[in-house]
Design a protein around this motif. Structure first.
Motif, PDB file in Angstrom:
ATOM      1  N   LEU A 250      25.061  60.032  15.839  1.00  0.00           N
ATOM      2  CA  LEU A 250      23.510  59.932  15.517  1.00  0.00           C
ATOM      3  C   LEU A 250      22.414  58.712  16.705  1.00  0.00           C
ATOM      4  O   LEU A 250      21.704  58.802  17.117  1.00  0.00           O
ATOM      5  CB  LEU A 250      23.502  59.873  13.820  1.00  0.00           C
ATOM      6  CG  LEU A 250      23.555  60.706  13.101  1.00  0.00           C
ATOM      7  CD1 LEU A 250      23.687  60.415  11.617  1.00  0.00           C
ATOM      8  CD2 LEU A 250      22.817  62.016  13.202  1.00  0.00           C
TER       9      LEU A 250
ATOM     10  N   LEU B 167      21.758  60.790  19.515  1.00  0.00           N
ATOM     11  CA  LEU B 167      20.898  61.185  19.382  1.00  0.00           C
ATOM     12  C   LEU B 167      19.012  59.938  19.886  1.00  0.00           C
ATOM     13  O   LEU B 167      18.179  60.631  20.264  1.00  0.00           O
ATOM     14  CB  LEU B 167      20.471  61.246  17.703  1.00  0.00           C
ATOM     15  CG  LEU B 167      18.995  62.884  17.265  1.00  0.00           C
ATOM     16  CD1 LEU B 167      19.915  64.053  18.464  1.00  0.00           C
ATOM     17  CD2 LEU B 167      19.889  63.234  16.022  1.00  0.00           C
ATOM     18  N   TYR B 168      19.154  59.003  18.427  1.00  0.00           N
ATOM     19  CA  TYR B 168      17.470  58.699  19.195  1.00  0.00           C
ATOM     20  C   TYR B 168      17.855  58.072  20.352  1.00  0.00           C
ATOM     21  O   TYR B 168      16.710  57.778  20.847  1.00  0.00           O
ATOM     22  CB  TYR B 168      18.819  57.344  18.150  1.00  0.00           C
ATOM     23  CG  TYR B 168      17.755  55.851  18.442  1.00  0.00           C
ATOM     24  CD1 TYR B 168      16.608  55.826  17.821  1.00  0.00           C
ATOM     25  CD2 TYR B 168      18.270  54.715  18.519  1.00  0.00           C
ATOM     26  CE1 TYR B 168      15.621  54.866  18.072  1.00  0.00           C
ATOM     27  CE2 TYR B 168      17.347  53.335  19.261  1.00  0.00           C
ATOM     28  CZ  TYR B 168      15.696  53.402  18.603  1.00  0.00           C
ATOM     29  OH  TYR B 168      15.283  52.549  19.087  1.00  0.00           O
TER      30      TYR B 168
ATOM     31  N   MET C  69      11.670  58.411  20.595  1.00  0.00           N
ATOM     32  CA  MET C  69      12.638  57.423  19.196  1.00  0.00           C
ATOM     33  C   MET C  69      12.003  55.982  19.343  1.00  0.00           C
ATOM     34  O   MET C  69      12.193  55.492  18.945  1.00  0.00           O
ATOM     35  CB  MET C  69      13.410  58.007  19.005  1.00  0.00           C
ATOM     36  CG  MET C  69      13.688  59.692  18.757  1.00  0.00           C
ATOM     37  SD  MET C  69      12.884  60.027  17.159  1.00  0.00           S
ATOM     38  CE  MET C  69      11.500  60.752  17.978  1.00  0.00           C
TER      39      MET C  69
ATOM     40  N   LEU D  71      15.866  57.675  12.875  1.00  0.00           N
ATOM     41  CA  LEU D  71      17.357  57.640  13.501  1.00  0.00           C
ATOM     42  C   LEU D  71      17.924  56.480  13.986  1.00  0.00           C
ATOM     43  O   LEU D  71      19.290  55.986  14.057  1.00  0.00           O
ATOM     44  CB  LEU D  71      16.912  58.452  14.594  1.00  0.00           C
ATOM     45  CG  LEU D  71      17.618  60.165  14.516  1.00  0.00           C
ATOM     46  CD1 LEU D  71      16.722  60.415  15.840  1.00  0.00           C
ATOM     47  CD2 LEU D  71      18.718  60.337  14.426  1.00  0.00           C
TER      48      LEU D  71
ATOM     49  N   ASP E 236      20.735  54.172  11.250  1.00  0.00           N
ATOM     50  CA  ASP E 236      21.724  54.848  11.411  1.00  0.00           C
ATOM     51  C   ASP E 236      23.353  54.393  12.829  1.00  0.00           C
ATOM     52  O   ASP E 236      24.324  54.236  12.155  1.00  0.00           O
ATOM     53  CB  ASP E 236      22.047  56.460  12.267  1.00  0.00           C
ATOM     54  CG  ASP E 236      21.300  57.547  11.518  1.00  0.00           C
ATOM     55  OD1 ASP E 236      21.374  57.297   9.865  1.00  0.00           O
ATOM     56  OD2 ASP E 236      20.798  58.491  11.928  1.00  0.00           O
TER      57      ASP E 236
END
Length: 139
Positions: free
Chosen positions: A89, A92-93, A99, A114, A117
């Motif tokens: 995660l 992903l961020y 982001m 995000l 996380d």
């Protein structure tokens, strides 16, 4: 599982289990959206069809949530799984455009969901380190 791990494992486990259960019926455009975001950050995920990816993600979250809630799963194992999930995660961020604020790790308004996380990585590492240091002290 140590009694002191219970609040951490129950709160995170219930949250992740609920998230996985909520994704069981993801199909079509919803599955494509989740798959698109994930495969944008982790290109290897493009090999999965969106509906299949959504099912695997749901099952993975359900399994992780259940492992955290199950007192018979050692904290070292549960922590390792939580750390890996949280790291995904965080990746992903870090890799999804928009982001973060430009040239910064600071989240943009869109990235706050995000960025938070990172606490999953911290919690997973805490479970692992406590299990490892407790073993050394007991020996």
């Amino acid at each position: 599982m140590k009694l002191t791990h219970t609040p951490l494992r129950v709160s995170i486990g219930a949250f992740i289990l609920n998230s996985g259960l909520g994704k069981r019926s993801l199909e079509g455009q919803s599955a494509e959206a989740v798959h698109g975001m994930a495969s944008g950050a982790i290109p290897q995920l493009k090999q999965f069809e969106p509906d299949r990816f959504a099912k695997l993600l749901s099952r993975g979250e359900i399994a992780l949530g259940a492992a955290l809630l199950n007192p018979f799963v050692p904290s070292l194992l549960a922590g390792a799984a939580l750390t890996a999930f949280g790291a995904g995660l965080v990746q992903l961020y870090l890799k999804t455009p928009g982001m973060r604020e430009p040239n910064s790790l600071k989240p943009s308004q869109a990235g706050i969901g995000l960025a938070k996380d990172v606490w999953l990585v911290g919690a997973g590492l805490t479970l692992m380190l406590d299990a490892l240091t407790h073993r050394r002290l007991v020996r």
